[in-house]
Design a protein around this motif. Structure first.
Motif, PDB file in Angstrom:
ATOM      1  N   GLN A 189       0.829  -1.204   0.000  1.00 10.17           N
ATOM      2  CA  GLN A 189       0.000   0.000   0.000  1.00 10.17           C
ATOM      3  C   GLN A 189       0.865   1.257   0.000  1.00 10.17           C
ATOM      4  O   GLN A 189       0.518   2.261  -0.619  1.00 10.17           O
ATOM      5  N   ARG A 190       2.008   1.216   0.689  1.00 10.79           N
ATOM      6  CA  ARG A 190       2.951   2.344   0.665  1.00 10.79           C
ATOM      7  C   ARG A 190       3.425   2.601  -0.763  1.00 10.79           C
ATOM      8  O   ARG A 190       3.619   3.744  -1.183  1.00 10.79           O
ATOM      9  N   MET A 191       3.666   1.531  -1.501  1.00  8.96           N
ATOM     10  CA  MET A 191       4.154   1.674  -2.870  1.00  8.96           C
ATOM     11  C   MET A 191       3.187   2.466  -3.741  1.00  8.96           C
ATOM     12  O   MET A 191       3.585   3.200  -4.638  1.00  8.96           O
ATOM     13  N   PHE A 192       1.898   2.320  -3.459  1.00  4.72           N
ATOM     14  CA  PHE A 192       0.872   2.959  -4.288  1.00  4.72           C
ATOM     15  C   PHE A 192       0.278   4.199  -3.620  1.00  4.72           C
ATOM     16  O   PHE A 192      -0.781   4.672  -4.016  1.00  4.72           O
ATOM     17  N   ASN A 193       0.989   4.725  -2.622  1.00  9.30           N
ATOM     18  CA  ASN A 193       0.520   5.928  -1.931  1.00  9.30           C
ATOM     19  C   ASN A 193       0.415   7.083  -2.919  1.00  9.30           C
ATOM     20  O   ASN A 193       1.349   7.377  -3.669  1.00  9.30           O
ATOM     21  N   SER A 194      -0.713   7.759  -2.938  1.00  8.90           N
ATOM     22  CA  SER A 194      -0.951   8.826  -3.919  1.00  8.90           C
ATOM     23  C   SER A 194      -0.071  10.045  -3.687  1.00  8.90           C
ATOM     24  O   SER A 194       0.234  10.791  -4.613  1.00  8.90           O
TER      25      SER A 194
ATOM     26  N   ALA B 189      -8.251   4.620  -3.602  1.00  8.34           N
ATOM     27  CA  ALA B 189      -7.511   4.487  -2.339  1.00  8.34           C
ATOM     28  C   ALA B 189      -6.551   3.304  -2.401  1.00  8.34           C
ATOM     29  O   ALA B 189      -6.872   2.258  -2.982  1.00  8.34           O
ATOM     30  N   ALA B 190      -5.367   3.455  -1.792  1.00 13.15           N
ATOM     31  CA  ALA B 190      -4.373   2.383  -1.776  1.00 13.15           C
ATOM     32  C   ALA B 190      -4.906   1.134  -1.081  1.00 13.15           C
ATOM     33  O   ALA B 190      -4.479   0.019  -1.371  1.00 13.15           O
ATOM     34  N   SER B 191      -5.858   1.326  -0.190  1.00 12.51           N
ATOM     35  CA  SER B 191      -6.434   0.191   0.541  1.00 12.51           C
ATOM     36  C   SER B 191      -7.236  -0.733  -0.376  1.00 12.51           C
ATOM     37  O   SER B 191      -7.551  -1.866   0.012  1.00 12.51           O
ATOM     38  N   SER B 192      -7.551  -0.273  -1.602  1.00 17.80           N
ATOM     39  CA  SER B 192      -8.308  -1.108  -2.540  1.00 17.80           C
ATOM     40  C   SER B 192      -7.393  -2.052  -3.329  1.00 17.80           C
ATOM     41  O   SER B 192      -7.871  -2.842  -4.136  1.00 17.80           O
ATOM     42  N   LEU B 193      -6.096  -1.989  -3.081  1.00 17.56           N
ATOM     43  CA  LEU B 193      -5.147  -2.858  -3.766  1.00 17.56           C
ATOM     44  C   LEU B 193      -5.406  -4.319  -3.387  1.00 17.56           C
ATOM     45  O   LEU B 193      -5.746  -4.617  -2.239  1.00 17.56           O
ATOM     46  N   GLY B 194      -5.233  -5.216  -4.346  1.00 19.43           N
ATOM     47  CA  GLY B 194      -5.530  -6.629  -4.123  1.00 19.43           C
ATOM     48  C   GLY B 194      -4.466  -7.374  -3.350  1.00 19.43           C
ATOM     49  O   GLY B 194      -3.955  -8.420  -3.796  1.00 19.43           O
ATOM     50  N   VAL B 195      -4.103  -6.873  -2.183  1.00 19.58           N
ATOM     51  CA  VAL B 195      -3.160  -7.537  -1.285  1.00 19.58           C
ATOM     52  C   VAL B 195      -3.818  -7.582   0.088  1.00 19.58           C
ATOM     53  O   VAL B 195      -4.175  -6.531   0.642  1.00 19.58           O
ATOM     54  N   SER B 196      -4.000  -8.772   0.641  1.00 18.63           N
ATOM     55  CA  SER B 196      -4.738  -8.878   1.905  1.00 18.63           C
ATOM     56  C   SER B 196      -4.118  -9.926   2.824  1.00 18.63           C
ATOM     57  O   SER B 196      -3.435 -10.848   2.378  1.00 18.63           O
ATOM     58  N   ALA B 197      -4.366  -9.758   4.111  1.00 21.18           N
ATOM     59  CA  ALA B 197      -3.894 -10.696   5.130  1.00 21.18           C
ATOM     60  C   ALA B 197      -5.085 -11.471   5.671  1.00 21.18           C
ATOM     61  O   ALA B 197      -5.974 -10.893   6.313  1.00 21.18           O
ATOM     62  N   LYS B 198      -5.124 -12.791   5.407  1.00 27.50           N
ATOM     63  CA  LYS B 198      -6.200 -13.624   5.947  1.00 27.50           C
ATOM     64  C   LYS B 198      -6.040 -13.774   7.447  1.00 27.50           C
ATOM     65  O   LYS B 198      -7.009 -13.799   8.187  1.00 27.50           O
ATOM     66  N   ASP B 199      -4.801 -13.931   7.870  1.00 29.65           N
ATOM     67  CA  ASP B 199      -4.440 -13.955   9.284  1.00 29.65           C
ATOM     68  C   ASP B 199      -2.985 -13.517   9.371  1.00 29.65           C
ATOM     69  O   ASP B 199      -2.410 -13.083   8.367  1.00 29.65           O
TER      70      ASP B 199
ATOM     71  N   GLN C  37      -6.390   1.332 -11.149  1.00 25.00           N
ATOM     72  CA  GLN C  37      -7.371   2.312 -10.671  1.00 25.00           C
ATOM     73  C   GLN C  37      -6.721   3.282  -9.678  1.00 25.00           C
ATOM     74  O   GLN C  37      -7.048   4.468  -9.651  1.00 25.00           O
ATOM     75  N   ILE C  38      -5.791   2.770  -8.879  1.00 22.75           N
ATOM     76  CA  ILE C  38      -5.105   3.630  -7.916  1.00 22.75           C
ATOM     77  C   ILE C  38      -4.204   4.614  -8.654  1.00 22.75           C
ATOM     78  O   ILE C  38      -4.199   5.818  -8.367  1.00 22.75           O
ATOM     79  N   MET C  39      -3.438   4.116  -9.634  1.00 18.11           N
ATOM     80  CA  MET C  39      -2.468   4.964 -10.328  1.00 18.11           C
ATOM     81  C   MET C  39      -3.131   5.939 -11.303  1.00 18.11           C
ATOM     82  O   MET C  39      -2.663   7.058 -11.478  1.00 18.11           O
ATOM     83  N   GLU C  40      -4.225   5.522 -11.939  1.00 14.83           N
ATOM     84  CA  GLU C  40      -4.811   6.333 -13.002  1.00 14.83           C
ATOM     85  C   GLU C  40      -6.081   7.073 -12.597  1.00 14.83           C
ATOM     86  O   GLU C  40      -6.400   8.113 -13.179  1.00 14.83           O
TER      87      GLU C  40
END
Length: 540
Positions: A116-121, A146-156, A139-142
């Motif tokens: 998410q830091r990498m895609f910070n606006s 929000a960076a939080s919409s990036l497809g990286v998630s923690a299941k646990d 969508q974040i770059m163009e």
């Protein structure tokens, strides 16, 4: 007397124990390793550091999910295991139980925060485009999502999931990059904008951590006791000395010339140094060992802004005269004739690109060269044609080999070209300034992809081919996302350069790195100057 007896008995026991089990306390242990770096690091923030020195240090103090070996193989690192869905759109990683150097656990959330830091606006990472296949990235770059919409998630805490918008066969390889290293949110926020700028503001989760950081002299990477695989690390630490081969103000004033890094290995004050062929052989005779790499291709280029080579037919005439077979016997042992611009050590999908993607274009065509020369001659500037120069590096026997090119041009075109041999730095400086007609220059990859070298011939690259057709071919290779589309696209772009005579590859050079006696296990990568110390040992 009784006390003396018991002490004597205990000492005998310890002595016997030591003789039976010498490795327990009296075994040979590795010494500190000494390595010289070319510049002081400016920032060790994994998501933003771009310099080769910075990335090398980060690779040794931080650890990502996977790691790429020098031979291109990708192996698990912080990932205990991973799975890729049948669609190729979901990557699931199970993390090992690991800690940061401050004792905090490394979690899946640390990776989520890093991406998410990498895609910070506000301050986007220069590496964001590398991960554009992740869902939501475009969508974040163009569109400013929000960076939080990036497809990286923690299941646990130990399960990390990447969801891609499109299949990307190179995704695992991209996860080997420093930008994909984890980042601890709490530590980052406490650093208040100074993250990665000092030893205190840098947090490691790898085999070493930064114990000392003095940008005037050295960094000390100390073995990390909190690293999950600490028992496998034999080096107690690594000293990274900063430009000891450059004279200090005091040395300049006294007229002293500092030792080169090569000389320091021979006198025992350094453990690793780059070397040419002759130096490597001499060092071996003194007990040193060496590793070889073939990451540099030397090629003939022309200045398309200068007359008479600005005329396409004139440039092609000179390039079609070049017969590589005639050069074969004039190269020294560490040079090999090649018809490819990409070095054999550059990988694509973990395989050598040149071995897996054949591109065969025979640029030697003397009769065609004569016809092109005659076509271009009436419009040529005769004085410029009669004063043509070929710049070559004044090293090895390249100037002598270049005499063969000179003979080819005289034989086929009756045109004389003056050879100017220069130190490599001066050659590269003159070429960068556009002060040349033709030159033999090195092409090396700092990234493990053919795209880096091929990109230098686009309309915005250093060697502008002035061809919209080539721009389109290169763009198609950039956009290709599957193995079935990328490899043919790369081959088409590369083949175009040879047909269009934008460049004539001549030979690739094997370079050497020497090691002081007793040093082994250092991993050298053929691109980007990466040196990996985890498995190294140093017995002096």
């Amino acid at each position: 007397m009784k006390l003396f007896y018991h002490i004597k008995k205990a000492l005998c026991f310890l002595l016997c124990f030591g003789l039976l089990f010498p490795l327990a306390g009296c075994g040979k242990s590795s010494a500190l390793l000494r390595y010289d770096i070319s510049a002081a690091p400016q920032n060790l923030d994994p998501q933003f550091a771009t310099g080769a020195v910075e990335q090398m240090i980060i690779q040794n103090i931080c650890e990502g999910l996977v790691r790429q070996l020098p031979n291109g193989e990708i192996v698990p690192a912080l990932a205990e295991s991973y799975a890729i869905s049948e669609s190729g759109l979901q990557y699931t990683f199970i993390l090992k139980e690991a800690q940061w150097e401050n004792g905090a656990p490394v979690t899946a959330e640390d990776f989520v925060f890093a991406f998410q830091r990498m895609f910070n606006s506000v301050s986007r990472s220069p590496y964001a485009e590398q991960y554009a296949s992740i869902s939501g990235a475009r969508q974040i770059m163009e569109a400013g999502a929000a960076a939080s919409s990036l497809g990286v998630s923690a299941k646990d805490s130990r399960t990390l999931v990447f969801t891609l918008a499109q299949e990307d066969p190179s995704f695992l390889e991209q996860l080997c990059h420093t930008a994909a290293m984890p980042c601890n949110r709490e530590f980052f926020e406490e650093s208040r904008g100074k993250y990665g700028t000092t030893a205190k503001m840098t947090l490691a989760n790898g085999p070493f951590y930064i114990r000392l950081w003095d940008n005037q002299s050295y960094l000390y990477l100390k073995r990390s006791a909190s690293y999950y695989d600490a028992q496998a690390v034999e080096l107690p630490g690594v000293y990274l000395y900063i430009r000891r081969d450059v004279p200090t103000a005091q040395q300049e004033e006294a007229g002293e010339v500092p030792l080169t890094i090569y000389e320091r290995v021979l006198d025992g004050s350094a453990d690793i140094a780059p070397a040419n062929y002759q130096q490597a052989m001499a060092a071996q005779a003194q007990g040193c060992t060496y590793q070889r790499q073939s990451n540099t291709v030397w090629a003939l280029v022309a200045n398309s802004n200068n007359q008479p080579l600005a005329a396409e037919n004139m440039r092609k005439a000179f390039f079609h005269c070049v017969n590589r077979e005639e050069l074969e016997g004039y190269l020294q042992e560490n040079m090999t004739i090649t018809d490819r611009l990409i070095s054999p050590e550059v990988m694509q999908f973990t395989q050598s690109y040149t071995e897996s993607v054949p591109v065969s274009v025979n640029s030697y065509a003397p009769e065609q060269a004569q016809a092109e020369y005659e076509t271009a001659l009436p419009q040529a500037n005769r004085s410029a044609l009669e004063s043509l120069e070929l710049l070559v590096p004044n090293e090895a026997n390249i100037p002598f080999m270049s005499g063969m090119l000179q003979q080819m041009w005289e034989r086929t075109l009756s045109s004389f070209v003056n050879i100017i041999a220069l130190p490599r730095e001066e050659l590269e400086s003159r070429v960068a300034a556009g002060e040349f007609d033709m030159a033999i220059v090195p092409f090396s990859s700092t990234q493990n992809t053919p795209l880096e070298v091929l990109g230098q011939f686009t309309s915005s690259g250093q060697w502008n081919s002035r061809s919209p057709e080539y721009d389109a071919l290169f763009h198609a290779a950039q956009e290709a996302k599957t193995k079935q589309t990328l490899l043919p696209a790369l081959a088409q772009a590369e083949a175009f350069l040879y047909r269009d005579c934008a460049v004539v590859p001549l030979f690739y050079e094997t370079t050497y790195t020497i090691f002081s006696p007793g040093v082994d296990g250092v991993e050298l990568y053929p691109y980007n100057g990466l040196v990996y110390f985890k498995n190294a040992r140093c017995y002096r």
